[in-house]
Design an enzyme around this catalytic site. Structure first.
Site, PDB file in Angstrom:
ATOM      1  CB  SER A 138      62.014  20.943   9.085  1.00 21.79           C
ATOM      2  OG  SER A 138      62.526  21.600  10.215  1.00 21.79           O
ATOM      3  CD  GLU A 140      63.224  25.293  13.387  1.00 19.22           C
ATOM      4  OE1 GLU A 140      62.438  26.233  13.601  1.00 19.22           O
ATOM      5  OE2 GLU A 140      64.216  25.050  14.089  1.00 19.22           O
ATOM      6  CE1 TYR A 165      64.725  24.734   6.430  1.00 20.67           C
ATOM      7  CE2 TYR A 165      63.768  24.383   8.598  1.00 20.67           C
ATOM      8  CZ  TYR A 165      64.423  23.896   7.488  1.00 20.67           C
ATOM      9  OH  TYR A 165      64.772  22.569   7.432  1.00 20.67           O
TER      10      TYR A 165
HETATM   11  P1  NAP Z   1      72.342  21.035   3.454  1.00 17.20           P
HETATM   12  O1  NAP Z   1      73.568  20.294   3.817  1.00 17.20           O
HETATM   13  O2  NAP Z   1      72.263  22.494   3.757  1.00 17.20           O
HETATM   14  O3  NAP Z   1      72.072  20.815   1.892  1.00 17.20           O
HETATM   15  C1  NAP Z   1      71.138  21.587   1.201  1.00 17.20           C
HETATM   16  C2  NAP Z   1      71.195  21.192  -0.238  1.00 17.20           C
HETATM   17  O4  NAP Z   1      70.237  21.964  -0.956  1.00 17.20           O
HETATM   18  C3  NAP Z   1      72.553  21.430  -0.901  1.00 17.20           C
HETATM   19  O5  NAP Z   1      72.913  20.264  -1.598  1.00 17.20           O
HETATM   20  C4  NAP Z   1      72.275  22.568  -1.874  1.00 17.20           C
HETATM   21  O6  NAP Z   1      73.000  22.405  -3.098  1.00 17.20           O
HETATM   22  C5  NAP Z   1      70.813  22.341  -2.188  1.00 17.20           C
HETATM   23  N1  NAP Z   1      70.194  23.554  -2.699  1.00 17.20           N
HETATM   24  C6  NAP Z   1      69.991  24.724  -2.055  1.00 17.20           C
HETATM   25  N2  NAP Z   1      69.387  25.606  -2.872  1.00 17.20           N
HETATM   26  C7  NAP Z   1      69.219  24.966  -4.063  1.00 17.20           C
HETATM   27  C8  NAP Z   1      68.660  25.341  -5.300  1.00 17.20           C
HETATM   28  N3  NAP Z   1      68.141  26.563  -5.491  1.00 17.20           N
HETATM   29  N4  NAP Z   1      68.651  24.438  -6.304  1.00 17.20           N
HETATM   30  C9  NAP Z   1      69.175  23.207  -6.125  1.00 17.20           C
HETATM   31  N5  NAP Z   1      69.722  22.781  -4.978  1.00 17.20           N
HETATM   32  C10 NAP Z   1      69.745  23.669  -3.954  1.00 17.20           C
HETATM   33  O7  NAP Z   1      71.054  20.363   4.124  1.00 17.20           O
HETATM   34  P2  NAP Z   1      70.944  18.939   4.877  1.00 17.20           P
HETATM   35  O8  NAP Z   1      71.381  19.119   6.291  1.00 17.20           O
HETATM   36  O9  NAP Z   1      71.527  17.888   4.039  1.00 17.20           O
HETATM   37  O10 NAP Z   1      69.361  18.769   4.950  1.00 17.20           O
HETATM   38  C11 NAP Z   1      68.650  18.085   3.917  1.00 17.20           C
HETATM   39  C12 NAP Z   1      67.193  18.503   3.976  1.00 17.20           C
HETATM   40  O11 NAP Z   1      66.654  18.149   5.267  1.00 17.20           O
HETATM   41  C13 NAP Z   1      66.975  20.007   3.808  1.00 17.20           C
HETATM   42  O12 NAP Z   1      65.808  20.205   3.065  1.00 17.20           O
HETATM   43  C14 NAP Z   1      66.780  20.501   5.224  1.00 17.20           C
HETATM   44  O13 NAP Z   1      65.984  21.658   5.262  1.00 17.20           O
HETATM   45  C15 NAP Z   1      66.076  19.302   5.858  1.00 17.20           C
HETATM   46  N6  NAP Z   1      66.313  19.205   7.298  1.00 17.20           N
HETATM   47  C16 NAP Z   1      67.572  19.063   7.770  1.00 17.20           C
HETATM   48  C17 NAP Z   1      67.774  19.009   9.141  1.00 17.20           C
HETATM   49  C18 NAP Z   1      69.161  18.842   9.704  1.00 17.20           C
HETATM   50  O14 NAP Z   1      69.314  18.877  10.937  1.00 17.20           O
HETATM   51  N7  NAP Z   1      70.173  18.604   8.891  1.00 17.20           N
HETATM   52  C19 NAP Z   1      66.692  19.088  10.028  1.00 17.20           C
HETATM   53  C20 NAP Z   1      65.423  19.234   9.488  1.00 17.20           C
HETATM   54  C21 NAP Z   1      65.220  19.279   8.127  1.00 17.20           C
HETATM   55  P3  NAP Z   1      74.227  23.337  -3.488  1.00 17.20           P
HETATM   56  O15 NAP Z   1      75.304  23.017  -2.496  1.00 17.20           O
HETATM   57  O16 NAP Z   1      74.528  22.901  -4.865  1.00 17.20           O
HETATM   58  O17 NAP Z   1      73.703  24.748  -3.357  1.00 17.20           O
END
Ligand code: NAP
Length: 340
Positions: A138, A140, A165
């Site tokens: 990220s 961040e 984070y």
């Molecule tokens: P998201 O929609 O919030 O999805 C997060 C996922 O993590 C969900 O499927 C959730 O599953 C799973 N999760 C959380 N805690 C867990 C645990 N203890 N065990 C197993 N699964 C768990 O995130 P996203 O936007 O798709 O982002 C994907 C990745 O990219 C993340 O790592 C995020 O930090 C990173 N990222 C995203 C952005 C952005 O703008 N979207 C920017 C920078 C980095 P459940 O629903 O089953 O809890």
């Protein structure tokens, strides 16, 4: 057929990534904390779902129900699946949530990521078959970098997070580099903000588009926000997932910034959302609540994706106004995206 194991499969990126990998002929397995409502098949250890996911895994994905912090469970899943590629998208993905529970964020987003990486490495060592690793890193991790005028964040920017984070992501990011040095094909995509109709409602962008749609449809009166001056580099989530696939399939493992290189403020996002909904005179519909302002909020985060462009041939395809308009159209019930 190549086999991928994707954590965070129920999230915004996981759902798009599953579709992209299936389209390319990959067999896809995913980790979810509860069984999907429909579409994907589930391994026997499924438990009843307590709350609906923000996005449903694509049909054709095999879901393994469990927690990223459960190392013995992950070890047995990896042994069973024997993936060629592990993509770690799971985690506490919001900065705000990480301030609410920094220790849980460190456990899930930091330590569990590294545990899974070590398990992938051991699988490779045990069977002598390469296992690739891709970590969702990220912007961040860079915190509030001191940049020259006009300079954007690149892979060379010093890592200095300013939130729990960012710190947890930095640990997983740096350790991915350690395993690359160890000889593993271990890459990171350093993701800047990316949005879509599948973005959970807790994020400011989706809060804006869903509230604007609710105002248009008479279900809400006001949009209440924190700092509207914060500037971010916002892209279209399916474009970022395309970068993930390209990084995973690339010959050489590395770190890749994935960003548009253009910053817009939260206020710009609000203006674009009202424009997308056809409302011109919206100033009186928006209020600021100081309680929603973050403890430390990097003022501007803009990424330089030259390396991804040059080495992966990646480029963003959807601009800012268009992505906001697509989210508003979805929240007004006018789009065909399969999100919630
Ligand atoms: P998201 O929609 O919030 O999805 C997060 C996922 O993590 C969900 O499927 C959730 O599953 C799973 N999760 C959380 N805690 C867990 C645990 N203890 N065990 C197993 N699964 C768990 O995130 P996203 O936007 O798709 O982002 C994907 C990745 O990219 C993340 O790592 C995020 O930090 C990173 N990222 C995203 C952005 C952005 O703008 N979207 C920017 C920078 C980095 P459940 O629903 O089953 O809890």
């Amino acid at each position: 057929m190549a086999r991928a194991f994707v954590t965070g499969i129920t999230g915004q990126d996981g759902s798009y990534l599953a579709e992209a990998l299936l389209d390319r002929g990959w067999e896809v397995h995913g980790l979810a904390t509860s069984p999907p409502a429909s579409g994907a098949s589930t391994t026997p250890a499924g438990m009843p779902s307590a709350s609906p996911a923000s996005a449903s895994p694509a049909s054709g994905v095999t879901i393994h129900v469990g927690d990223l912090t459960d190392a013995p469970f992950l070890a047995s899943v990896l042994d069973e699946v024997r993936p060629d590629l592990v993509v770690n998208l799971a985690g506490i993905s919001s900065v705000a949530a990480s301030w609410a529970d920094p220790v849980r964020c460190a456990e899930v987003t930091g330590l569990a990521a590294v545990t899974l990486l070590e398990l992938a490495w051991r699988l490779q060592e045990r069977h002598g078959i390469p296992v690739r690793w891709l970590q969702a890193s990220s912007a961040e991790i860079f915190g509030q970098p001191k940049l020259a005028a006009g300079e954007a964040i690149s892979e060379r920017t010093p890592i200095a997070p300013v939130s729990p984070y960012g710190a947890a992501k930095a640990f997983a990011h740096v350790t991915t580099g350690v395993y690359r040095t160890r000889g593993m094909h271990a890459s990171t995509v350093i993701l800047f903000n990316h949005e879509s109709p599948r973005r959970p409602h807790a994020f400011v962008t989706r809060k804006i588009t869903s509230t604007v749609a609710a105002i248009v449809q008479g279900r809400a009166d006001k949009l209440v926000l924190g700092n509207q001056d914060a500037r971010r580099d916002w892209g279209w989530a399916p474009d970022y997932v395309e970068a993930m696939v390209r990084a995973a399939e690339h010959d050489r493992a590395d770190d890749f910034v994935v960003a548009t290189g253009v910053a817009h403020s939260v206020g710009d996002f609000v203006a674009a959302a009202f424009a997308g909904a056809g409302i011109r005179d919206w100033a009186s519909l928006v209020e600021t609540d100081p309680a929603l302002v973050r403890p430390t909020d990097p003022a501007v985060l803009v990424g330089d994706a030259s390396k991804a462009r040059a080495e992966l041939g990646w480029t963003p395809t959807v601009g800012f106004e268009e992505l906001v308009a697509r989210m508003v159209a979805h929240d007004l019930g006018h789009s065909t995206d399969s999100a919630d």
